[in-house]
Design a protein around this motif. Structure first.
Motif, mmCIF file in Angstrom:
data_model
loop_
_atom_site.group_PDB
_atom_site.id
_atom_site.type_symbol
_atom_site.label_atom_id
_atom_site.label_comp_id
_atom_site.label_asym_id
_atom_site.label_seq_id
_atom_site.Cartn_x
_atom_site.Cartn_y
_atom_site.Cartn_z
ATOM 1 N N PRO A 1 -9.817 19.740 66.005
ATOM 2 C CA PRO A 1 -9.670 21.202 65.848
ATOM 3 C C PRO A 1 -8.217 21.662 65.961
ATOM 4 O O PRO A 1 -7.758 22.505 65.182
ATOM 5 C CB PRO A 1 -10.525 21.771 66.992
ATOM 6 N N GLY A 2 -7.475 21.105 66.927
ATOM 7 C CA GLY A 2 -6.080 21.486 67.119
ATOM 8 C C GLY A 2 -5.190 21.016 65.990
ATOM 9 O O GLY A 2 -4.251 21.713 65.588
ATOM 10 N N ILE A 3 -5.478 19.819 65.466
ATOM 11 C CA ILE A 3 -4.711 19.290 64.335
ATOM 12 C C ILE A 3 -4.940 20.166 63.108
ATOM 13 O O ILE A 3 -4.003 20.514 62.388
ATOM 14 C CB ILE A 3 -5.110 17.826 64.046
ATOM 15 N N LYS A 4 -6.205 20.536 62.890
ATOM 16 C CA LYS A 4 -6.548 21.395 61.760
ATOM 17 C C LYS A 4 -5.866 22.746 61.874
ATOM 18 O O LYS A 4 -5.337 23.289 60.888
ATOM 19 C CB LYS A 4 -8.070 21.583 61.702
ATOM 20 N N PHE A 5 -5.847 23.301 63.079
ATOM 21 C CA PHE A 5 -5.180 24.583 63.324
ATOM 22 C C PHE A 5 -3.681 24.476 63.034
ATOM 23 O O PHE A 5 -3.092 25.369 62.419
ATOM 24 C CB PHE A 5 -5.396 25.015 64.776
ATOM 25 N N GLY B 1 0.771 15.007 59.284
ATOM 26 C CA GLY B 1 0.958 13.562 59.440
ATOM 27 C C GLY B 1 -0.201 12.916 60.170
ATOM 28 O O GLY B 1 -0.669 11.836 59.783
ATOM 29 N N MET B 2 -0.719 13.576 61.199
ATOM 30 C CA MET B 2 -1.817 13.019 61.986
ATOM 31 C C MET B 2 -3.117 12.938 61.202
ATOM 32 O O MET B 2 -4.032 12.203 61.574
ATOM 33 C CB MET B 2 -2.037 13.846 63.258
ATOM 34 N N SER B 3 -3.204 13.690 60.113
ATOM 35 C CA SER B 3 -4.425 13.701 59.306
ATOM 36 C C SER B 3 -4.433 12.642 58.211
ATOM 37 O O SER B 3 -5.374 12.550 57.430
ATOM 38 C CB SER B 3 -4.612 15.087 58.672
ATOM 39 N N VAL B 4 -3.364 11.850 58.147
ATOM 40 C CA VAL B 4 -3.218 10.894 57.048
ATOM 41 C C VAL B 4 -3.575 9.479 57.470
ATOM 42 O O VAL B 4 -3.167 9.013 58.536
ATOM 43 C CB VAL B 4 -1.752 10.915 56.530
ATOM 44 N N ASN B 5 -4.319 8.812 56.620
ATOM 45 C CA ASN B 5 -4.585 7.382 56.809
ATOM 46 C C ASN B 5 -3.382 6.618 56.276
ATOM 47 O O ASN B 5 -2.939 6.842 55.153
ATOM 48 C CB ASN B 5 -5.856 6.979 56.050
ATOM 49 N N ILE B 6 -2.849 5.731 57.074
ATOM 50 C CA ILE B 6 -1.604 5.044 56.707
ATOM 51 C C ILE B 6 -1.739 4.234 55.414
ATOM 52 O O ILE B 6 -0.752 3.955 54.734
ATOM 53 C CB ILE B 6 -1.139 4.132 57.873
ATOM 54 N N LYS B 7 -2.965 3.875 55.035
ATOM 55 C CA LYS B 7 -3.181 3.141 53.781
ATOM 56 C C LYS B 7 -2.778 3.984 52.576
ATOM 57 O O LYS B 7 -2.387 3.459 51.530
ATOM 58 C CB LYS B 7 -4.646 2.722 53.669
ATOM 59 N N ASP B 8 -2.884 5.332 52.730
ATOM 60 C CA ASP B 8 -2.520 6.218 51.625
ATOM 61 C C ASP B 8 -1.032 6.119 51.285
ATOM 62 O O ASP B 8 -0.630 6.362 50.151
ATOM 63 C CB ASP B 8 -2.858 7.671 51.977
ATOM 64 N N LEU B 9 -0.229 5.795 52.289
ATOM 65 C CA LEU B 9 1.212 5.697 52.066
ATOM 66 C C LEU B 9 1.629 4.361 51.455
ATOM 67 O O LEU B 9 2.727 4.237 50.932
ATOM 68 C CB LEU B 9 1.963 5.899 53.390
ATOM 69 N N THR B 10 0.769 3.370 51.560
ATOM 70 C CA THR B 10 1.123 2.050 51.056
ATOM 71 C C THR B 10 0.627 1.817 49.625
ATOM 72 O O THR B 10 0.947 0.798 49.022
ATOM 73 C CB THR B 10 0.528 0.952 51.975
ATOM 74 N N GLN B 11 -0.135 2.774 49.094
ATOM 75 C CA GLN B 11 -0.625 2.647 47.731
ATOM 76 C C GLN B 11 0.464 3.043 46.734
ATOM 77 O O GLN B 11 1.323 3.857 47.023
ATOM 78 C CB GLN B 11 -1.867 3.522 47.512
ATOM 79 N N HIS B 12 0.412 2.485 45.544
ATOM 80 C CA HIS B 12 1.329 2.822 44.446
ATOM 81 C C HIS B 12 2.801 2.635 44.835
ATOM 82 O O HIS B 12 3.649 3.450 44.467
ATOM 83 C CB HIS B 12 1.109 4.269 44.005
ATOM 84 N N GLY B 13 3.117 1.579 45.573
ATOM 85 C CA GLY B 13 4.473 1.372 46.077
ATOM 86 C C GLY B 13 5.556 1.489 45.030
ATOM 87 O O GLY B 13 6.423 2.359 45.117
ATOM 88 N N TRP B 14 5.525 0.628 44.018
ATOM 89 C CA TRP B 14 6.595 0.624 43.023
ATOM 90 C C TRP B 14 6.577 1.894 42.185
ATOM 91 O O TRP B 14 7.624 2.401 41.770
ATOM 92 C CB TRP B 14 6.471 -0.600 42.112
#
Length: 339
Positions: A57-61, A301-314
């Protein structure tokens, strides 16, 4: 009262992350506190502690409400008077540069097979003012948090590279002449901090003039959000059947034109242009609004799955590099023609 209690754990966590981000930002001002806040948020959010449902709830806020308030407060620190300071040719340069950037970023993103929301966020961030523009556009087009976080990260990193590169270009091409150097730096770099840092390398006069070009871009934030929202809606309508379009025709409302927080931004900007708030008012508003934005970025940032950042690297690297190259070349052409 219960709602406030539910929000507190996540909100306090985001505030702590934002504070740490600001500490790092002071040591590395060229990168900015916002970038550190979002990266630390991603790291914490992917730990066992950060994924605790009690924090949601706090992250969403933080990532929504605080973001909206920071955008509204930004309007109180700007005036339309900046447009007069760069003249008609300066305004023309800014508008064409922004329009060209938006068109190219959307096209290149489509060519590289990125999703529409991500393309629109990248267009907004690079055309206007980095994190703030992306944060303004994301809710208007209902973008996913992961797209928002990745686009903010990429735009900030691209801006850092360009911040170092542009003084070399202004020295080589313009011999640090104030007007063209200021236009190149203020018309292309993503954040105000990057403009200040890059302009300072060239000289005090270039820094001051580049800030005016940059602020002029920010004033058009509401227009850019409106345009990108209409692009998203037009594409959605094109994908709908005729029956669905008929069913949704009556649902039009003012929020579909300009989101309420962008309207608030625009209203305060208009009031400040007429009344001209003193620095004793605008400075604390600017500082407080900046704190809210950094806290919101921590929540994103806290709402993101770190896998989303590693996709489509190049592809992300090619996308960022292509955007930066286009912005510089297009700006140089316009400067030689208009200025």
């Amino acid at each position: 009262m219960k709602k406030i209690i539910n929000v507190l754990p996540g909100l306090i966590t985001c505030i702590i992350i934002a504070f740490i981000g600001m500490v790092f930002g002071r040591f590395f001002p060229s990168l900015g506190s916002g970038l550190f806040a979002i990266l630390i948020g991603i790291l914490v959010g992917n730990l066992k502690f950060g994924s605790n449902p009690m924090l949601r709830p706090g992250i969403k806020f933080s990532e929504s409400n605080l973001l909206y308030y920071s955008i509204i407060l930004l309007g109180a620190t700007l005036t339309f008077n900046s447009l007069f300071n760069i003249g008609l040719t300066g305004i023309t340069f800014i508008l064409i540069q922004m329009a060209g950037t938006i068109a190219f970023v959307i096209w290149l993103g489509k060519y590289l097979s990125f999703g529409e929301d991500f393309r629109l966020l990248m267009a907004s961030g690079n055309a206007v003012c980095g994190s703030s523009a992306i944060a303004s556009t994301a809710p208007a087009i209902n973008a996913k948090t992961s797209d928002t976080a990745v686009s903010i990260t990429i735009v900030n990193l691209l801006g850092t590279v360009m911040m170092i590169l542009l003084p070399v270009i202004t020295s080589t091409v313009f011999h640090n002449n104030v007007l063209p150097s200021s236009a190149l730096i203020g018309g292309t770099l993503q954040s105000v901090g990057q403009v200040v840092a890059s302009g300072s390398i060239v000289g005090e006069a270039v820094k001051d003039q580049a800030e005016i070009f940059k602020i002029s871009r920010i004033i058009f934030l509401a227009l850019v959000v409106f345009v990108l929202t209409r692009i998203k809606m037009a594409n959605q309508k094109a994908q709908e059947s005729q029956e669905t379009q008929k069913a949704t025709k009556g649902k039009f409302n003012i929020r579909s034109i300009v989101p309420w927080y962008v309207a608030g931004f625009l209203l305060l900007c208009v009031i400040n242009s007429i009344v001209l708030f003193p620095t004793s008012i605008t400075h604390p508003i600017k500082v407080f609004g900046n704190y809210l934005e950094i806290t919101a970025l921590a929540g994103i940032g806290m709402s993101v799955n770190i896998k989303d950042l590693t996709q489509h690297g190049w592809k992300l690297s090619a996308y960022a590099g292509g955007i930066g190259l286009f912005q510089i070349i297009f700006a140089l052409i316009l400067i030689f023609i208009l200025l």
